[in-house]
Design an enzyme around this catalytic site. Sequence first.
Site, PDB file in Angstrom:
ATOM      1  N   SER A 219      23.972   9.484  12.691  1.00 48.18           N
ATOM      2  CA  SER A 219      25.311   9.033  12.307  1.00 48.18           C
ATOM      3  C   SER A 219      26.250   8.657  13.909  1.00 48.18           C
ATOM      4  O   SER A 219      25.909   8.545  14.564  1.00 48.18           O
ATOM      5  CB  SER A 219      25.970  10.797  11.494  1.00 48.18           C
ATOM      6  OG  SER A 219      27.115  10.095  11.072  1.00 48.18           O
ATOM      7  N   LYS A 223      25.053   6.109  16.418  1.00 48.47           N
ATOM      8  CA  LYS A 223      26.096   5.673  17.519  1.00 48.47           C
ATOM      9  C   LYS A 223      25.747   5.579  19.057  1.00 48.47           C
ATOM     10  O   LYS A 223      25.956   4.615  20.180  1.00 48.47           O
ATOM     11  CB  LYS A 223      28.131   5.974  16.939  1.00 48.47           C
ATOM     12  CG  LYS A 223      28.195   6.000  15.692  1.00 48.47           C
ATOM     13  CD  LYS A 223      29.526   6.112  15.577  1.00 48.47           C
ATOM     14  CE  LYS A 223      30.040   6.727  14.731  1.00 48.47           C
ATOM     15  NZ  LYS A 223      29.766   6.374  13.010  1.00 48.47           N
ATOM     16  N   TRP A 310      28.640   5.107   2.894  1.00 48.67           N
ATOM     17  CA  TRP A 310      29.906   4.946   3.697  1.00 48.67           C
ATOM     18  C   TRP A 310      29.368   3.877   5.302  1.00 48.67           C
ATOM     19  O   TRP A 310      30.402   4.271   6.091  1.00 48.67           O
ATOM     20  CB  TRP A 310      30.376   6.678   4.382  1.00 48.67           C
ATOM     21  CG  TRP A 310      31.319   7.100   4.939  1.00 48.67           C
ATOM     22  CD1 TRP A 310      30.607   7.553   6.463  1.00 48.67           C
ATOM     23  CD2 TRP A 310      32.628   6.307   4.969  1.00 48.67           C
ATOM     24  NE1 TRP A 310      32.348   7.526   6.782  1.00 48.67           N
ATOM     25  CE2 TRP A 310      33.501   7.140   5.927  1.00 48.67           C
ATOM     26  CE3 TRP A 310      33.393   5.943   4.014  1.00 48.67           C
ATOM     27  CZ2 TRP A 310      35.432   7.449   6.351  1.00 48.67           C
ATOM     28  CZ3 TRP A 310      34.865   5.510   4.350  1.00 48.67           C
ATOM     29  CH2 TRP A 310      35.275   6.776   5.343  1.00 48.67           C
ATOM     30  N   HIS A 361      22.845  10.775   3.360  1.00 50.31           N
ATOM     31  CA  HIS A 361      23.401  10.524   4.545  1.00 50.31           C
ATOM     32  C   HIS A 361      22.553  11.833   5.139  1.00 50.31           C
ATOM     33  O   HIS A 361      23.396  13.414   5.586  1.00 50.31           O
ATOM     34  CB  HIS A 361      24.942  10.338   4.879  1.00 50.31           C
ATOM     35  CG  HIS A 361      24.961  10.810   6.586  1.00 50.31           C
ATOM     36  ND1 HIS A 361      25.045   8.549   7.340  1.00 50.31           N
ATOM     37  CD2 HIS A 361      25.903  11.571   7.141  1.00 50.31           C
ATOM     38  CE1 HIS A 361      25.980   9.407   8.682  1.00 50.31           C
ATOM     39  NE2 HIS A 361      25.767  10.890   8.810  1.00 50.31           N
TER      40      HIS A 361
HETATM   41  C1  GCU Z   1      31.793  10.935   9.662  1.00 47.63           C
HETATM   42  C2  GCU Z   1      32.559   9.489  10.415  1.00 47.63           C
HETATM   43  C3  GCU Z   1      30.891   8.628  10.304  1.00 47.63           C
HETATM   44  C4  GCU Z   1      29.784   9.366  11.503  1.00 47.63           C
HETATM   45  C5  GCU Z   1      29.272  10.564  10.541  1.00 47.63           C
HETATM   46  C6  GCU Z   1      28.858  11.566  11.566  1.00 47.63           C
HETATM   47  O1  GCU Z   1      32.023  10.375   8.155  1.00 47.63           O
HETATM   48  O2  GCU Z   1      33.260   8.708   9.120  1.00 47.63           O
HETATM   49  O3  GCU Z   1      31.172   6.962  11.287  1.00 47.63           O
HETATM   50  O4  GCU Z   1      28.905   8.658  11.242  1.00 47.63           O
HETATM   51  O5  GCU Z   1      30.897  11.086  10.745  1.00 47.63           O
HETATM   52  O6  GCU Z   1      28.795  11.468  12.996  1.00 47.63           O
HETATM   53  O7  GCU Z   1      28.346  12.198  10.715  1.00 47.63           O
END
Ligand code: GCU
Length: 380
Positions: A219, A223, A310, A361
Amino acid sequence: MIKTLIPLMSSFILPATALELPNVLGSPPAKTKEEWLKVQRPATLELFKKHVYGRAPVGKPDTLAFKVLEENPKAMDGAATLKIIQISYSGPGGESSFKLITFIPNKATKPAPGYLLICNRGPENIDPTRKQKDDFWPAESIVARGYVAATFFNGELSTDKDLNFDNGAHKVFDNYEGERPGDAWATIAAWAWGASRALDYFETDPAIDATKFAVIGHSRGGKTALWAGATDERFALTISNNSGCTGAALARRKQGERVARINKVFPHWFCGNYKNFDGRENDLPIDQHQLIALMAPRAVYVASASKDDWADPKGEFLAAAYAGPVYKLFGLKGIEAVEMPATNQPIQLGHIGYHLRSGKHDLTDYDWEQYLNFGDKHLK
Ligand code: GCU
């Protein structure tokens, strides 16, 4: 900016809804690997620094120091040596440090390859005592497969809510006159910087082969892993688990989370200039397939989860697929398909891996199993 239709490869079939993406090979497109490495790779990286992740003010600082806080040669019932290392650094704003947890397999007969997890969850997910175990970081399984299992907590580099950038690496190195520049680094870049400093430590440990290390994150950590792999070419394998918006997912698909939303809710993740693209994805000078292409010729793996709309699984898949032409310059295979695979059917034929796990997720045992299989091909 010259835009072209998604790069065509002879074996590719254009998907029904063709997206107009910047050419992954750059502009003008690199024709050889030398051109890519000399001209278009640096130009692409520069665009991501300037417009998305920001510029780290420092690489490996002269002040970087490692201290063994704890060492246990009989951890995990004798299977591993645990080392907890304090990585400290100082600069114009004072000093700071973070802890690196490292389990080194005892059965290794030569310096061991490994996986560095950028942990964006709590301490219970990365418990060095192993009293608490969690699928998020299956350290025992990683060690059993012959790999170093290493991790650090991202919040020790920069907290995940502080909009003033007044702690950790930001406190130490940010030294801007007047306003913070639009391309100043933000938290994702600071976490990625931490991953590189962990790799600096691995280079000093004779039991570890730092040239065969994967960086992995989930997540927001995914990134970060992509940015770490893009900015630090020492990482042999980069793994993005469900990284979504401004991770592996193509921004121009405008599916799931979008640029304006991520900048609003997490204004501290990306640089100030990224806010110029709120609601304007088509005007970005890059898209995320180009971030994945920055790993070439090193291995990269992108994974999605079927119920993770998402993060736009299809956008993650396509970005991984469209990074392929850069790997081709090196004579390497990418995903070689533009149709998403069925759930739980990993693609691992070349240097770009992909799977769509069934479920939500998360970073699970199933995901790790695929990453370790891919590592067996690229890290051993
Ligand atoms: C939120 C956010 C995402 C991210 C996620 C996480 O949902 O919108 O961009 O990847 O948190 O890091 O758990």
